[in-house]
Design a protein around this motif. Structure first.
Motif, PDB file in Angstrom:
ATOM      1  N   LYS A 194       0.830  -1.270   0.032  1.00  0.00           N
ATOM      2  CA  LYS A 194      -0.095  -0.080   0.053  1.00  0.00           C
ATOM      3  C   LYS A 194       0.805   1.150  -0.059  1.00  0.00           C
ATOM      4  N   PHE A 195       2.132   1.046   0.263  1.00  0.00           N
ATOM      5  CA  PHE A 195       2.990   2.088   0.425  1.00  0.00           C
ATOM      6  C   PHE A 195       4.015   2.186  -0.485  1.00  0.00           C
ATOM      7  N   VAL A 196       3.892   1.501  -1.674  1.00  0.00           N
ATOM      8  CA  VAL A 196       4.961   0.873  -2.615  1.00  0.00           C
ATOM      9  C   VAL A 196       5.424   2.060  -3.524  1.00  0.00           C
ATOM     10  N   SER A 197       6.724   1.943  -3.902  1.00  0.00           N
ATOM     11  CA  SER A 197       7.101   2.668  -4.931  1.00  0.00           C
ATOM     12  C   SER A 197       7.560   1.707  -5.979  1.00  0.00           C
ATOM     13  N   PRO A 198       7.603   2.278  -7.257  1.00  0.00           N
ATOM     14  CA  PRO A 198       7.815   1.475  -8.325  1.00  0.00           C
ATOM     15  C   PRO A 198       9.113   0.526  -8.365  1.00  0.00           C
ATOM     16  N   VAL A 199      10.029   0.945  -7.768  1.00  0.00           N
ATOM     17  CA  VAL A 199      11.240   0.035  -7.538  1.00  0.00           C
ATOM     18  C   VAL A 199      11.234  -0.945  -6.374  1.00  0.00           C
ATOM     19  N   TYR A 200      10.554  -0.331  -5.345  1.00  0.00           N
ATOM     20  CA  TYR A 200      10.067  -1.652  -4.453  1.00  0.00           C
ATOM     21  C   TYR A 200       9.185  -2.742  -4.945  1.00  0.00           C
ATOM     22  N   ASP A 201       8.189  -2.089  -5.702  1.00  0.00           N
ATOM     23  CA  ASP A 201       7.064  -3.216  -6.300  1.00  0.00           C
ATOM     24  C   ASP A 201       7.690  -4.368  -7.010  1.00  0.00           C
ATOM     25  N   ILE A 202       8.794  -3.687  -8.096  1.00  0.00           N
ATOM     26  CA  ILE A 202       9.571  -4.479  -8.878  1.00  0.00           C
ATOM     27  C   ILE A 202      10.363  -5.762  -8.253  1.00  0.00           C
ATOM     28  N   MET A 203      11.215  -5.211  -7.232  1.00  0.00           N
ATOM     29  CA  MET A 203      11.893  -5.823  -6.275  1.00  0.00           C
ATOM     30  C   MET A 203      11.298  -6.979  -5.604  1.00  0.00           C
ATOM     31  N   LEU A 204       9.860  -6.673  -5.071  1.00  0.00           N
ATOM     32  CA  LEU A 204       9.337  -7.514  -4.567  1.00  0.00           C
ATOM     33  C   LEU A 204       8.639  -8.713  -5.489  1.00  0.00           C
ATOM     34  N   ASP A 205       8.566  -8.340  -6.616  1.00  0.00           N
ATOM     35  CA  ASP A 205       8.064  -9.204  -7.613  1.00  0.00           C
ATOM     36  C   ASP A 205       9.156 -10.157  -8.072  1.00  0.00           C
ATOM     37  N   PHE A 206      10.460  -9.688  -8.192  1.00  0.00           N
ATOM     38  CA  PHE A 206      11.528 -10.654  -8.435  1.00  0.00           C
ATOM     39  C   PHE A 206      11.988 -11.724  -7.175  1.00  0.00           C
ATOM     40  N   VAL A 207      12.001 -10.991  -6.199  1.00  0.00           N
ATOM     41  CA  VAL A 207      11.942 -11.841  -4.799  1.00  0.00           C
ATOM     42  C   VAL A 207      11.044 -12.861  -4.717  1.00  0.00           C
ATOM     43  N   GLY A 208       9.794 -12.428  -5.060  1.00  0.00           N
ATOM     44  CA  GLY A 208       8.772 -13.488  -4.979  1.00  0.00           C
ATOM     45  C   GLY A 208       9.010 -14.414  -5.924  1.00  0.00           C
ATOM     46  N   ARG A 209       9.184 -14.129  -7.264  1.00  0.00           N
ATOM     47  CA  ARG A 209       9.401 -15.201  -8.304  1.00  0.00           C
ATOM     48  C   ARG A 209      10.743 -16.305  -8.035  1.00  0.00           C
ATOM     49  N   ILE A 210      11.804 -15.792  -7.236  1.00  0.00           N
ATOM     50  CA  ILE A 210      12.429 -16.834  -6.997  1.00  0.00           C
ATOM     51  C   ILE A 210      12.150 -17.646  -5.532  1.00  0.00           C
ATOM     52  N   LEU A 211      11.678 -17.026  -4.748  1.00  0.00           N
ATOM     53  CA  LEU A 211      11.085 -17.912  -3.449  1.00  0.00           C
ATOM     54  C   LEU A 211       9.953 -18.746  -3.930  1.00  0.00           C
ATOM     55  N   GLY A 212       9.348 -18.512  -5.076  1.00  0.00           N
ATOM     56  CA  GLY A 212       8.268 -19.618  -5.553  1.00  0.00           C
ATOM     57  C   GLY A 212       8.659 -20.566  -6.372  1.00  0.00           C
ATOM     58  N   GLN A 213      10.002 -20.651  -6.555  1.00  0.00           N
ATOM     59  CA  GLN A 213      10.265 -21.669  -7.783  1.00  0.00           C
ATOM     60  C   GLN A 213      10.982 -22.843  -6.887  1.00  0.00           C
ATOM     61  N   ASN A 214      11.422 -23.779  -7.370  1.00  0.00           N
ATOM     62  CA  ASN A 214      12.037 -24.886  -6.884  1.00  0.00           C
ATOM     63  C   ASN A 214      13.375 -24.640  -6.009  1.00  0.00           C
ATOM     64  N   PRO A 215      13.010 -24.697  -4.543  1.00  0.00           N
ATOM     65  CA  PRO A 215      14.106 -24.336  -3.554  1.00  0.00           C
ATOM     66  C   PRO A 215      15.341 -25.263  -3.805  1.00  0.00           C
ATOM     67  N   TYR A 216      15.122 -26.474  -4.276  1.00  0.00           N
ATOM     68  CA  TYR A 216      16.288 -27.605  -4.413  1.00  0.00           C
ATOM     69  C   TYR A 216      17.245 -27.081  -5.708  1.00  0.00           C
ATOM     70  N   LEU A 217      16.392 -26.655  -6.743  1.00  0.00           N
ATOM     71  CA  LEU A 217      17.428 -25.988  -7.698  1.00  0.00           C
ATOM     72  C   LEU A 217      18.018 -24.902  -7.321  1.00  0.00           C
ATOM     73  N   TYR A 218      17.740 -24.041  -6.700  1.00  0.00           N
ATOM     74  CA  TYR A 218      18.363 -22.717  -6.252  1.00  0.00           C
ATOM     75  C   TYR A 218      19.459 -23.108  -5.376  1.00  0.00           C
ATOM     76  N   ALA A 219      19.312 -24.038  -4.490  1.00  0.00           N
ATOM     77  CA  ALA A 219      20.257 -24.706  -3.652  1.00  0.00           C
ATOM     78  C   ALA A 219      21.418 -25.197  -4.454  1.00  0.00           C
ATOM     79  N   LEU A 220      21.282 -25.644  -5.274  1.00  0.00           N
ATOM     80  CA  LEU A 220      22.235 -26.541  -5.936  1.00  0.00           C
ATOM     81  C   LEU A 220      23.043 -25.438  -6.951  1.00  0.00           C
ATOM     82  N   ILE A 221      22.350 -24.443  -7.540  1.00  0.00           N
ATOM     83  CA  ILE A 221      22.888 -23.482  -8.240  1.00  0.00           C
ATOM     84  C   ILE A 221      24.028 -22.718  -7.217  1.00  0.00           C
ATOM     85  N   GLN A 222      23.493 -22.524  -6.045  1.00  0.00           N
ATOM     86  CA  GLN A 222      24.443 -22.089  -5.053  1.00  0.00           C
ATOM     87  C   GLN A 222      25.836 -22.765  -4.714  1.00  0.00           C
TER      88      GLN A 222
END
Length: 479
Positions: free
Chosen positions: A213-241
């Motif tokens: 509700k207090f969003v700025s465009p940059v924060y809004d886009i950042m949240l979407d990218f964070v959510g995009r990563i968190l919402g995918q296969n965590p095992y894949l991202y663990a192995l990439i690291q």
């Protein structure tokens, strides 16, 4: 005579047999469709034995894996990073001479070394890394990294490169070592930073929904990218690291910089903080270019939302990018995160669900273009067909008049159903004309969401304005 678009046949490559190991996984399914659409003969295999996925894809599941390997022209390894080398070791020795072994792994040094070690001399190898996930609808605009091996990629490398480039991808060619070093930042740092933001929000017990509700465009886009990563296969991202040795060095640098900046903030070292930012900006390079590109991203989101807002009260179509379904109806309301449609009645709609409202999450949707919406209405609505019989002016061409009435946006189809000659003296004399005129029956198909009587009246008036004499409906044409 009907107005319709000419369809040209597509080129189909010679039948090449492709086996995708891990073809029942998300990326495997994506590339099964990609190669299948281009005429290749696909077989898939997955450790879980999910035959139903192969059936859904319309391709065979390799029940006899050894035979499938030995018969395939291309074998693609699309399995988790931590079992890639093991899979290559088991697969490569069984491949036939002249075939190609590829891997779709996020690291390259270890898989390429395994392919060089286990593939027989007559089998070519090609390290491959698609830099996108399975939610991407098309290869167009995406990056694919290829790692050809000197003396082991002569035949197939140009074929695969051309295939990806024709699909609209940008192909980058590099070595395995350079790939892993660059990807340790491109993926390793990026994912690590976004996941860290997500876990920090979790630690703070922060209300993300309320913060929007207090969003700025940059924060809004950042949240979407964070959510995009968190919402995918965590095992894949663990192995990439964990599977790219170069990532640890990147982590150390990132953590050191986080600690350094935090100390400056605690000590109110404003000048030190400014120097850090300026130094990073110089190293980054063209920050003005980055500003313009990010502005473009932000403005495109704003423009898309404005377009949806301006469509309230109109018939709109929305394509759901995840379910693949198209929803069409009168746009009733638009909220920041959802739209409300009153659904149109399409062919085969049950009477119980006619005129029902439907709520859709805006982030899952793509607004259909006018052309796409028109095609959907044409294919899915129950239309009304009307015939309008006229006598056209002497010397006029029926096809030219057809073109003129086809411009009515409420018509799904417009065609000539009959042409005849002869004089209807009573009609001609009534108009004060004594020359013979050609009779034409124009058949109009009116979109099912339009008032058929009104559209027929509009079309009739247009024909009359073009100099046509409207014939009485009870008079049959004289052949």
């Amino acid at each position: 005579m009907k107005r319709e678009q000419e369809v040209k046949p597509e080129k189909t490559p010679e039948k090449t047999k492709i086996l995708i190991l891990g073809g029942t996984g998300e990326m495997g399914q994506w590339f099964t469709r990609f190669f299948g659409e281009r005429g290749y003969e696909l077989t898939v295999w997955g450790k879980g034995g999910k035959v139903e996925i192969a059936r859904k894809l319309g391709v065979p599941f390799a029940t006899d894996l050894d035979s499938a390997i030995s018969e395939s022209d291309i074998v693609i390894v699309s399995v988790p990073i931590n079992v890639t080398e093991e899979t290559i070791a088991e697969t490569a020795p069984k491949m036939k001479a002249g075939s190609l072994l590829m891997d779709f792994t996020s690291t390259k040094v270890k898989p390429v070394e395994a392919m060089k070690k286990f593939a027989p001399p007559g089998v070519e190898i090609l390290g491959t890394h698609p830099m996108f996930g399975p939610t991407i609808p098309s290869l167009r605009g995406q990056t694919v990294i290829l790692v050809p091996i000197e003396g082991r990629s002569e035949k197939w490398f140009p074929v695969i490169r051309e295939l990806f480039e024709e699909g609209g991808a940008h192909v980058e060619v590099t070595t395995a070592a350079e790939h892993d070093r660059l990807v340790s930042v491109v993926q390793g740092l990026t994912h690590f930073a976004y996941i860290s933001i997500g876990t920090t929000i979790d630690r703070l017990d922060f209300d993300v929904r309320k913060s929007r509700k207090f969003v700025s465009p940059v924060y809004d886009i950042m949240l979407d990218f964070v959510g995009r990563i968190l919402g995918q296969n965590p095992y894949l991202y663990a192995l990439i690291q964990m599977e790219n040795p170069s990532v640890i060095e990147v982590h150390d640098a990132f953590l050191a910089e986080c600690k350094n900046l935090s100390e400056m903030v605690r000590e109110h070292d404003e000048e030190g903080f400014v120097r850090k930012m300026k130094s990073a900006a110089l190293k980054y390079g063209d920050t003005s270019h980055a500003l313009r590109r990010s502005d473009k991203l932000i403005n495109s989101r704003i423009a898309e939302y404005e377009m949806v807002l301006n469509s309230i009260g109109k018939v709109c179509g929305f394509y759901h990018v995840y379910s693949g379904k198209t929803h069409v109806g009168l746009l009733e309301k638009v909220r920041p995160d959802e739209v409300l449609l009153s659904k149109l009645v399409s062919k085969g709609t049950s009477p119980q669900i006619k005129n029902k409202y439907i709520r859709l999450k805006l982030e899952n949707l793509r607004l259909l273009s006018e052309t796409e919406l028109r095609e959907w209405r044409k294919e899915n609505l129950e239309h009304t067909v009307r015939d309008i019989a006229v006598l056209i002016p002497a010397g006029a061409k029926p096809e030219i008049i057809l073109d003129a009435i086809c411009t009515n946006e409420h018509l799904a189809v417009c065609e000539i159903s009959d042409i005849y000659t002869g004089t209807r003296e009573a009609e001609i004399e009534k108009e004060g004309q004594g020359t013979e005129r050609t009779g034409v029956t124009y058949r109009i198909t009116i979109f099912g969401d339009c008032n058929a009587d009104e559209v027929e009246k509009e079309t009739t008036e247009r024909l009359r304005g073009l100099g046509c004499l409207i014939r009485e409906k009870n008079l049959k044409p004289k052949k």
